[in-house]
Design an enzyme around this catalytic site. Sequence first.
Site, PDB file in Angstrom:
ATOM      1  N   CYS A   1       0.840  -1.205   0.000  1.00 51.78           N
ATOM      2  CA  CYS A   1       0.000   0.000   0.000  1.00 51.78           C
ATOM      3  C   CYS A   1       0.879   1.261   0.000  1.00 51.78           C
ATOM      4  O   CYS A   1       1.705   1.454   0.892  1.00 51.78           O
ATOM      5  CB  CYS A   1      -0.895  -0.036   1.236  1.00 51.78           C
ATOM      6  SG  CYS A   1      -1.729   1.518   1.609  1.00 51.78           S
TER       7      CYS A   1
ATOM      8  N   CYS B   1       0.422   3.355   3.083  1.00 53.53           N
ATOM      9  CA  CYS B   1       1.072   2.719   4.238  1.00 53.53           C
ATOM     10  C   CYS B   1       2.566   2.980   4.226  1.00 53.53           C
ATOM     11  O   CYS B   1       3.157   3.329   5.259  1.00 53.53           O
ATOM     12  CB  CYS B   1       0.812   1.213   4.244  1.00 53.53           C
ATOM     13  SG  CYS B   1      -0.941   0.783   4.315  1.00 53.53           S
TER      14      CYS B   1
END
Length: 112
Positions: free
Chosen positions: A33, A36
């Site tokens: 991600c 992230c």
Amino acid sequence: MAMTTRYATSQPPRADIDDLTGATVVEFGTDWCGFCRAAQPLIAQAFHDHPDVRHLKIEDGSGRALGRSFRVKLWPTLVFMLNGKEITRVVRPRDASEIRDALALIDEPLAR
């Protein structure tokens, strides 16, 4: 305790999370991600001043029961808990101060 750097692929049962004592941050996300990955330096900066806070980093995704039990919709989601109770959460942090402020809510009571 220190900031955890890898997402755990196995999930503890929700009851185990709820039974934890002290300050805990449960982070939901994935290694792939982009949001992230971008948040990791911010999380590291914030955790620098809170080394005693437990950090659980859990890989989330479709069909993952733990993330669903916390109603996680976006990554990363950081759930700040004190003695097994959610105090606040930060979703997709944009700066370290958001995380520091949330950490202060769960870490300060421990010093009293």
